[in-house]
Motif scaffolding. Structure first.
Motif, PDB file in Angstrom:
ATOM      1  N   ALA A  40       0.831  -1.200   0.000  1.00 16.78           N
ATOM      2  CA  ALA A  40       0.000   0.000   0.000  1.00 16.78           C
ATOM      3  C   ALA A  40       0.869   1.254   0.000  1.00 16.78           C
ATOM      4  N   GLY A  41       1.953   1.241   0.778  1.00 16.88           N
ATOM      5  CA  GLY A  41       2.868   2.381   0.809  1.00 16.88           C
ATOM      6  C   GLY A  41       3.517   2.646  -0.542  1.00 16.88           C
ATOM      7  N   TRP A  42       3.898   1.579  -1.235  1.00 18.51           N
ATOM      8  CA  TRP A  42       4.505   1.751  -2.548  1.00 18.51           C
ATOM      9  C   TRP A  42       3.496   2.267  -3.565  1.00 18.51           C
ATOM     10  N   THR A  43       2.235   1.827  -3.461  1.00 18.77           N
ATOM     11  CA  THR A  43       1.244   2.345  -4.407  1.00 18.77           C
ATOM     12  C   THR A  43       1.034   3.839  -4.182  1.00 18.77           C
ATOM     13  N   ASP A  44       1.200   4.308  -2.951  1.00 21.96           N
ATOM     14  CA  ASP A  44       1.095   5.735  -2.665  1.00 21.96           C
ATOM     15  C   ASP A  44       2.155   6.502  -3.444  1.00 21.96           C
ATOM     16  N   TRP A  45       3.377   6.034  -3.381  1.00 21.33           N
ATOM     17  CA  TRP A  45       4.450   6.698  -4.113  1.00 21.33           C
ATOM     18  C   TRP A  45       4.223   6.579  -5.618  1.00 21.33           C
ATOM     19  N   PHE A  46       3.862   5.383  -6.054  1.00 21.77           N
ATOM     20  CA  PHE A  46       3.736   5.088  -7.476  1.00 21.77           C
ATOM     21  C   PHE A  46       2.595   5.877  -8.120  1.00 21.77           C
ATOM     22  N   ASP A  47       1.442   5.968  -7.436  1.00 20.01           N
ATOM     23  CA  ASP A  47       0.335   6.705  -8.053  1.00 20.01           C
ATOM     24  C   ASP A  47       0.665   8.190  -8.179  1.00 20.01           C
ATOM     25  N   MET A  72      -4.946   4.760   6.083  1.00 18.90           N
ATOM     26  CA  MET A  72      -3.997   3.670   6.281  1.00 18.90           C
ATOM     27  C   MET A  72      -3.092   3.939   7.473  1.00 18.90           C
ATOM     28  N   VAL A  73      -2.587   5.147   7.594  1.00 24.35           N
ATOM     29  CA  VAL A  73      -1.683   5.478   8.697  1.00 24.35           C
ATOM     30  C   VAL A  73      -2.415   5.415  10.040  1.00 24.35           C
ATOM     31  N   VAL A  74      -3.576   6.056  10.136  1.00 20.77           N
ATOM     32  CA  VAL A  74      -4.284   6.108  11.415  1.00 20.77           C
ATOM     33  C   VAL A  74      -4.749   4.712  11.848  1.00 20.77           C
ATOM     34  N   ILE A  75      -5.318   3.953  10.926  1.00 17.03           N
ATOM     35  CA  ILE A  75      -5.766   2.598  11.268  1.00 17.03           C
ATOM     36  C   ILE A  75      -4.587   1.734  11.696  1.00 17.03           C
ATOM     37  N   SER A  76      -3.481   1.828  10.993  1.00 17.43           N
ATOM     38  CA  SER A  76      -2.283   1.048  11.346  1.00 17.43           C
ATOM     39  C   SER A  76      -1.756   1.428  12.725  1.00 17.43           C
ATOM     40  N   ILE A  77      -1.739   2.717  13.008  1.00 20.43           N
ATOM     41  CA  ILE A  77      -1.236   3.185  14.304  1.00 20.43           C
ATOM     42  C   ILE A  77      -2.134   2.697  15.439  1.00 20.43           C
TER      43      ILE A  77
END
Length: 191
Positions: A40-47, A72-77
Motif C-alpha cells: 500500500a505504501g509503494w502504491t502511494d508513491w507510485f500513483d 492507512m496510517v491512522v488505522i495502522s497506528i
C-alpha cells in the motif's frame, strides 16, 4: 478513472484486508500485514509519480490520495497501539493522529479563504510520511515472533520501529509547526 486513481482506490480497498490479516489467528499474521502495508505504501508513491509524470492529476485523485494515506496510517497506528500496549507507543500515536486531524482541519479552513496553497504538502511533510510508514512497517514486523536478530535482547524490528517512530514524531511536530506558522497570519487576522 485513470491509473493513479485506480492505485489509490486499490490502497483504500487494501485497508480491510490489512486489518483482517493483522487479526488472523495464524503464525504469519504480522508478516502478512506488514507486506500488505508495504505494498500500500509503494502504491502511494507510485500513483503520485504516475500522476505527475504523465499529467494524470484529477480532482478525484487530489481528494482520494490524502484520504487513503490518512486512513492507512491512522488505522495502522491504532492497531500498533493495541499490539504493544505501552505509553511509549500510545503517546507518539496520539501526537501523529492529533497532528493529522489538526492539519486536515487547517487545510480545509484555509481552502475556504482561497489560501490552500499556503498549507500545501511540503517536502518535510513527505519526509515525515516516509518515516511514519517505516515506523509502522517495522513495528508490525516487531509483533511477530522474532527470529531474525536481537540486539541486547530486543528484536531488531522493534528497535528500528521505535527509532523510526520517534524520528517521525519529531518530523510530525516540525511539519505541523511549519503549516501553523504559514497559516498564523490568517488565523489571527481581524478580517
Amino acid at each position: 478513472m485513470n491509473i493513479p486513481n485506480i492505485l489509490t482506490t486499490f490502497r483504500i480497498a487494501m485497508i480491510p484486508v490489512f486489518v483482517l490479516v493483522f487479526y488472523l489467528p495464524v503464525s504469519w499474521q504480522y508478516e502478512g500485514a506488514a507486506i500488505i502495508f508495504a505494498v500500500a505504501g509503494w502504491t502511494d508513491w507510485f500513483d503520485g509519480y504516475i500522476a505527475r509524470r504523465y499529467n494524470m492529476t484529477s480532482p478525484l485523485g487530489a481528494f482520494l490520495d490524502p484520504v487513503a494515506d490518512k486512513l492507512m496510517v491512522v488505522i495502522s497506528i491504532v492497531l500498533i497501539v493495541e499490539l504493544y500496549e505501552t505509553p511509549w507507543i500510545a503517546v507518539p500515536a496520539l501526537v501523529i493522529i492529533g497532528r493529522e486531524i489538526t492539519i486536515t482541519a487547517l487545510r480545509e479552513w484555509m481552502a475556504e479563504y482561497g489560501k490552500s496553497t499556503d498549507v500545501k504538502v511540503s517536502f518535510i511533510g513527505k519526509v515525515k510520511t516516509l518515516w511514519q510508514l517505516g515506523a509502522i512497517f517495522f513495528l508490525i514486523l516487531g509483533g511477530a515472533n522474532p527470529s531474525i536478530a536481537d540486539i541486547y535482547g530486543y528484536p531488531l524490528f522493534i528497535i528500528l520501529g521505535y527509532f523510526t517512530l520517534y524520528v517521525s514524531v519529531a518530523l510530525t511536530l516540525w511539519s505541523m509547526y511549519i503549516y501553523l506558522k504559514a497559516a498564523w497570519p490568517y488565523l489571527t487576522s481581524q478580517k
